[in-house]
Design a protein around this motif. Sequence first.
Motif, PDB file in Angstrom:
ATOM      1  N   TRP A 147       0.747  -0.848   0.072  1.00 29.62           N
ATOM      2  CA  TRP A 147       0.061  -0.029  -0.452  1.00 29.62           C
ATOM      3  C   TRP A 147       0.861   1.577   0.346  1.00 29.62           C
ATOM      4  N   VAL A 148       0.495   2.067  -0.459  1.00 26.89           N
ATOM      5  CA  VAL A 148       1.255   3.621  -0.718  1.00 26.89           C
ATOM      6  C   VAL A 148       0.601   4.068  -0.856  1.00 26.89           C
ATOM      7  N   THR A 149       1.035   5.447  -0.498  1.00 25.54           N
ATOM      8  CA  THR A 149       0.422   7.277  -0.333  1.00 25.54           C
ATOM      9  C   THR A 149       1.395   8.081  -0.454  1.00 25.54           C
ATOM     10  N   VAL A 150       1.761   8.598  -1.926  1.00 21.02           N
ATOM     11  CA  VAL A 150       3.097   9.628  -1.957  1.00 21.02           C
ATOM     12  C   VAL A 150       1.327  10.729  -2.044  1.00 21.02           C
ATOM     13  N   ILE A 151       2.659  11.802  -1.414  1.00 26.82           N
ATOM     14  CA  ILE A 151       2.290  13.668  -1.180  1.00 26.82           C
ATOM     15  C   ILE A 151       3.151  14.358  -2.380  1.00 26.82           C
ATOM     16  N   PHE A 152       2.865  14.823  -3.213  1.00 24.60           N
ATOM     17  CA  PHE A 152       3.602  15.448  -3.200  1.00 24.60           C
ATOM     18  C   PHE A 152       2.960  17.567  -3.070  1.00 24.60           C
ATOM     19  N   GLU A 153       4.363  18.203  -3.091  1.00 22.09           N
ATOM     20  CA  GLU A 153       4.203  19.800  -2.160  1.00 22.09           C
ATOM     21  C   GLU A 153       4.806  21.128  -3.231  1.00 22.09           C
ATOM     22  N   ALA A 154       4.282  22.008  -2.771  1.00 24.22           N
ATOM     23  CA  ALA A 154       5.300  22.869  -3.376  1.00 24.22           C
ATOM     24  C   ALA A 154       6.291  24.077  -2.561  1.00 24.22           C
ATOM     25  N   TYR A 155       5.496  23.980  -1.263  1.00 26.98           N
ATOM     26  CA  TYR A 155       5.951  24.868  -0.574  1.00 26.98           C
ATOM     27  C   TYR A 155       7.426  24.965   0.113  1.00 26.98           C
ATOM     28  N   THR A 156       8.394  25.808   0.087  1.00 32.52           N
ATOM     29  CA  THR A 156       9.622  25.400   0.707  1.00 32.52           C
ATOM     30  C   THR A 156       9.906  24.480   1.979  1.00 32.52           C
ATOM     31  N   ASP A 157       9.126  24.654   3.005  1.00 30.70           N
ATOM     32  CA  ASP A 157       8.778  23.944   4.569  1.00 30.70           C
ATOM     33  C   ASP A 157       7.479  22.870   4.142  1.00 30.70           C
ATOM     34  N   PRO A 158       6.666  22.103   4.618  1.00 27.43           N
ATOM     35  CA  PRO A 158       5.344  22.440   3.739  1.00 27.43           C
ATOM     36  C   PRO A 158       5.387  22.099   5.767  1.00 27.43           C
ATOM     37  N   GLY A 159       6.171  21.316   6.575  1.00 33.09           N
ATOM     38  CA  GLY A 159       5.565  21.492   7.820  1.00 33.09           C
ATOM     39  C   GLY A 159       4.649  20.250   7.440  1.00 33.09           C
ATOM     40  N   THR A 160       4.156  20.107   9.274  1.00 33.29           N
ATOM     41  CA  THR A 160       2.431  19.276   9.655  1.00 33.29           C
ATOM     42  C   THR A 160       2.310  19.071  11.211  1.00 33.29           C
ATOM     43  N   SER A 161       0.734  18.755  11.361  1.00 33.69           N
ATOM     44  CA  SER A 161       0.219  19.135  12.509  1.00 33.69           C
ATOM     45  C   SER A 161       0.849  17.626  13.367  1.00 33.69           C
ATOM     46  N   LEU A 162       0.863  17.002  12.582  1.00 24.35           N
ATOM     47  CA  LEU A 162       1.186  16.023  13.318  1.00 24.35           C
ATOM     48  C   LEU A 162       2.689  15.434  14.063  1.00 24.35           C
ATOM     49  N   LYS A 163       2.535  14.781  15.189  1.00 24.93           N
ATOM     50  CA  LYS A 163       4.011  14.363  15.663  1.00 24.93           C
ATOM     51  C   LYS A 163       4.860  14.037  15.121  1.00 24.93           C
ATOM     52  N   MET A 164       5.568  14.378  15.195  1.00 28.50           N
ATOM     53  CA  MET A 164       6.695  13.732  14.535  1.00 28.50           C
ATOM     54  C   MET A 164       7.943  13.603  15.477  1.00 28.50           C
ATOM     55  N   PRO A 165       9.204  12.360  15.014  1.00 29.14           N
ATOM     56  CA  PRO A 165      10.165  12.070  16.052  1.00 29.14           C
ATOM     57  C   PRO A 165      10.829  13.114  16.558  1.00 29.14           C
ATOM     58  N   ARG A 166      11.294  13.313  17.965  1.00 26.74           N
ATOM     59  CA  ARG A 166      12.627  13.804  18.546  1.00 26.74           C
ATOM     60  C   ARG A 166      13.894  12.834  18.573  1.00 26.74           C
ATOM     61  N   CYS A 167      14.859  13.846  18.555  1.00 29.11           N
ATOM     62  CA  CYS A 167      15.888  13.206  18.585  1.00 29.11           C
ATOM     63  C   CYS A 167      16.864  13.126  19.853  1.00 29.11           C
TER      64      CYS A 167
END
Length: 167
Positions: A147-167
């Motif tokens: 299964w695959v989802t591919v999202i394309f975007e044009a902005y310099t830094d699209p960002g997300t409201s989803l929780k990302m991993p912390r390093c």
Amino acid sequence: MARNRRVTSVVVAAAFLSTLFVTPSAEAADSSCWDYRRAERRFARKINVERTDRGLGKLSLDPELSKAARVHTKEMIRKNELYHTPSGTLGRRVTDWLVLGENVGVGGSVRSLHEAFMASKGHRDNVLYSTYKHVGIGTKKAHGRLWVTVIFEAYTDPGTSLKMPRC
């Protein structure tokens, strides 16, 4: 002023193109420790080969878009149904965007899915749309299929409201 345009076509998957003009507002999440899956990297390479063969710039593999793509892929698997992220949901998951496109698919391999995308006008249009600068890819094997989802975007830094991993 917001404008939305949706173009859909059905072959192995459907293609989605939505346009909205916004003012960047959300801060990018810390994404320095994102771990791409092998299939996600393979899709990105195949997409970039198609683009460079036609004189288009390569797309940058974006971890925040990939997080949004993985979330949708998991949702499709849970429902065992191929469908696009509803435009309002996608617009909330990707916080700073100008132009978003989405390809979704289910099949046997990266190669077969990529070939199906390129054989479909709507999918191919997303892959080759010159305005896009970033791509996020979410893959997962389930029910004996990829299964695959591919999202394309044009902005310099699209960002997300989803929780990302912390390093």
